[in-house]
Design a protein around this motif. Structure first.
Motif, short mmCIF file in Angstrom:
data_model
loop_
_atom_site.label_atom_id
_atom_site.label_comp_id
_atom_site.label_asym_id
_atom_site.label_seq_id
_atom_site.Cartn_x
_atom_site.Cartn_y
_atom_site.Cartn_z
N MET A 1 0.79 -1.00 -0.06
CA MET A 1 -0.12 -0.27 0.29
C MET A 1 1.07 1.22 -0.49
SD MET A 1 -3.17 -0.97 -0.08
CE MET A 1 -3.77 1.03 -0.10
N ILE A 2 2.43 1.03 0.31
CA ILE A 2 2.66 2.56 0.00
C ILE A 2 3.06 2.70 -1.15
CG2 ILE A 2 5.41 3.40 1.29
CD1 ILE A 2 5.46 1.30 3.45
N ALA A 3 3.76 1.50 -1.60
CA ALA A 3 3.99 1.90 -3.82
C ALA A 3 2.43 2.80 -3.76
CB ALA A 3 3.92 0.42 -4.10
N SER A 4 1.19 1.83 -3.31
CA SER A 4 0.36 2.57 -4.45
C SER A 4 -0.27 3.99 -3.50
CB SER A 4 -1.36 1.91 -3.83
OG SER A 4 -2.55 2.69 -4.22
N SER A 5 -0.10 4.20 -2.20
CA SER A 5 -0.08 5.85 -1.48
C SER A 5 1.06 6.37 -2.06
CB SER A 5 0.17 5.53 -0.28
OG SER A 5 -0.59 4.99 0.65
N THR A 6 2.28 5.98 -2.87
CA THR A 6 3.06 6.93 -3.29
C THR A 6 2.66 6.91 -4.62
OG1 THR A 6 4.84 5.86 -2.30
CG2 THR A 6 5.64 7.45 -4.34
N ILE A 7 2.31 6.29 -5.34
CA ILE A 7 1.64 5.78 -6.59
C ILE A 7 0.03 7.47 -6.89
CG2 ILE A 7 0.80 5.57 -9.24
CD1 ILE A 7 2.28 3.36 -8.05
N ASP A 8 -0.18 7.51 -5.62
CA ASP A 8 -0.96 8.64 -5.78
C ASP A 8 -1.25 9.80 -5.87
OD1 ASP A 8 -3.26 6.19 -6.32
OD2 ASP A 8 -3.86 6.65 -3.70
N ALA A 9 -0.21 10.03 -4.92
CA ALA A 9 0.53 11.40 -4.23
C ALA A 9 1.23 11.37 -5.85
CB ALA A 9 1.56 11.27 -3.11
N VAL A 10 1.97 11.40 -5.90
CA VAL A 10 2.79 12.18 -7.61
C VAL A 10 1.56 11.95 -8.55
CG1 VAL A 10 3.75 11.52 -9.24
CG2 VAL A 10 4.84 10.82 -7.28
N THR A 11 0.82 11.07 -9.15
CA THR A 11 -0.71 11.49 -9.93
C THR A 11 -1.50 13.13 -9.35
OG1 THR A 11 -0.95 9.03 -10.44
CG2 THR A 11 -2.87 10.44 -10.47
N THR A 12 -1.52 12.58 -8.19
CA THR A 12 -2.43 14.13 -7.84
C THR A 12 -1.71 15.25 -8.31
OG1 THR A 12 -3.47 12.69 -6.00
CG2 THR A 12 -3.72 15.31 -4.93
N LEU A 13 -0.60 15.21 -7.56
CA LEU A 13 0.63 16.63 -8.01
C LEU A 13 0.71 16.66 -9.02
CD1 LEU A 13 2.43 18.15 -6.12
CD2 LEU A 13 4.46 16.57 -7.35
N VAL A 14 0.86 15.73 -10.06
CA VAL A 14 0.94 16.70 -11.14
C VAL A 14 -0.70 16.57 -11.90
CG1 VAL A 14 1.06 14.76 -13.53
CG2 VAL A 14 2.79 14.86 -11.98
N GLY A 15 -1.65 16.12 -11.51
CA GLY A 15 -3.07 16.72 -12.07
C GLY A 15 -3.30 17.92 -11.69
N ARG A 16 -2.77 18.40 -10.66
CA ARG A 16 -3.31 19.67 -10.08
C ARG A 16 -2.21 21.15 -10.22
NH1 ARG A 16 -4.35 17.89 -3.98
NH2 ARG A 16 -5.95 17.60 -3.28
N TYR A 17 -1.46 20.31 -11.17
CA TYR A 17 -0.42 21.85 -11.79
C TYR A 17 -0.54 21.72 -13.30
CZ TYR A 17 1.50 23.06 -7.66
OH TYR A 17 3.16 22.80 -6.15
N VAL A 18 -1.07 20.51 -13.25
CA VAL A 18 -1.32 20.78 -15.18
C VAL A 18 -2.72 21.21 -15.06
CG1 VAL A 18 -1.12 18.39 -17.28
CG2 VAL A 18 0.60 18.51 -15.64
N ALA A 19 -2.93 20.27 -14.61
CA ALA A 19 -4.46 21.09 -15.48
C ALA A 19 -4.70 23.32 -14.93
CB ALA A 19 -5.98 21.14 -13.43
N TRP A 20 -3.61 23.21 -14.42
CA TRP A 20 -3.75 24.95 -14.68
C TRP A 20 -3.54 25.27 -16.60
CZ3 TRP A 20 -5.54 28.18 -11.83
CH2 TRP A 20 -6.11 28.14 -10.50
N LEU A 21 -3.33 24.65 -17.09
CA LEU A 21 -3.07 25.04 -18.10
C LEU A 21 -4.04 24.96 -19.12
CD1 LEU A 21 0.43 21.92 -19.29
CD2 LEU A 21 0.40 24.42 -18.90
N ILE A 22 -4.85 24.31 -18.99
CA ILE A 22 -6.04 24.86 -19.78
C ILE A 22 -6.14 26.74 -19.87
CG2 ILE A 22 -8.29 24.99 -19.01
CD1 ILE A 22 -7.44 23.01 -19.90
N LEU A 23 -6.07 26.91 -18.63
CA LEU A 23 -6.16 28.23 -18.07
C LEU A 23 -4.98 28.92 -18.54
CD1 LEU A 23 -7.04 31.39 -16.87
CD2 LEU A 23 -5.73 30.36 -15.09
#
Length: 201
Positions: A1-23
């Protein structure tokens, strides 16, 4: 589950920053439209830049959407099944369809990118942008989606074993919001109907 949590954290970080490219894409589109109307000038680089930004959001945020459980489902069918069956459908779908797709697309998109990069492929439009950055986005998007699919598979198996609580069990996403809004509108309509009936009496 540690690996899953790490992947989730990276995915969330990437998604939240990349989403601003729409603006940023909206700003470029607006400025380009104003300059075109006022000065009768435009640039293919600006137009293609909008496409690249949208492509980046679409490809790099797909894994964030998967993590958020926001991908479209056939809810009218899915809701008829028990929780156990829905979990098995998720496991089967991730293992048999999503993971192989991400592997195949990553495998084929890498040479697609490297060939373009090696020749410094440029747009066919005058004044356009280089093509290899957008082709790299295809590879990057499917690699990130591959890891998120692994994370979702780990979590779904853990949920089925009773090791963790399903974070989406209580509903969530657009479907739950739509159902809540429909329920609210129904209650308002019923209250108005009751008030109208009472007024007639």
């Amino acid at each position: 589950m540690i690996a899953s949590s790490t992947i989730d954290a990276v995915t969330t970080l990437v998604g939240r920053y990349v989403a601003w490219l729409i603006l940023l894409a909206i700003i470029i589109s607006t400025v380009n439209a104003i300059i075109r109307k006022l000065f009768d000038r435009s640039s293919n680089a600006w137009l293609e830049g909008q496409w690249v930004l949208f492509g980046a959001v679409f490809l790099l945020c797909a894994s964030w959407t998967l993590w958020s459980n926001e991908h479209i489902r056939i809810d009218i069918v899915n809701s008829r099944f028990s929780k156990r069956v829905r979990d098995w459908i998720d496991v089967f779908g991730h293992a048999i369809f999503l993971l192989p797709l991400t592997i195949i697309m990553s495998y084929h998109s890498w040479p697609f990118f490297t060939r373009s990069y090696a020749i410094n492929e440029q747009s066919l439009n005058a004044g356009g942008l280089p093509q290899w950055p957008s082709k790299f986005l295809v590879f990057a998007g499917f690699v990130v989606l591959f890891f998120q699919a692994i994370s979702e598979l780990i979590k779904r198996v853990a949920i089925m074993r009773g090791e963790i609580i399903d974070p989406h069990a209580g509903g969530g996403g657009h479907q739950a919001a739509a159902e809540a809004e429909a329920q609210r509108l129904l209650e308002v309509a019923e209250a108005e109907a009751a008030a109208l009936a009472a007024a007639k009496k």
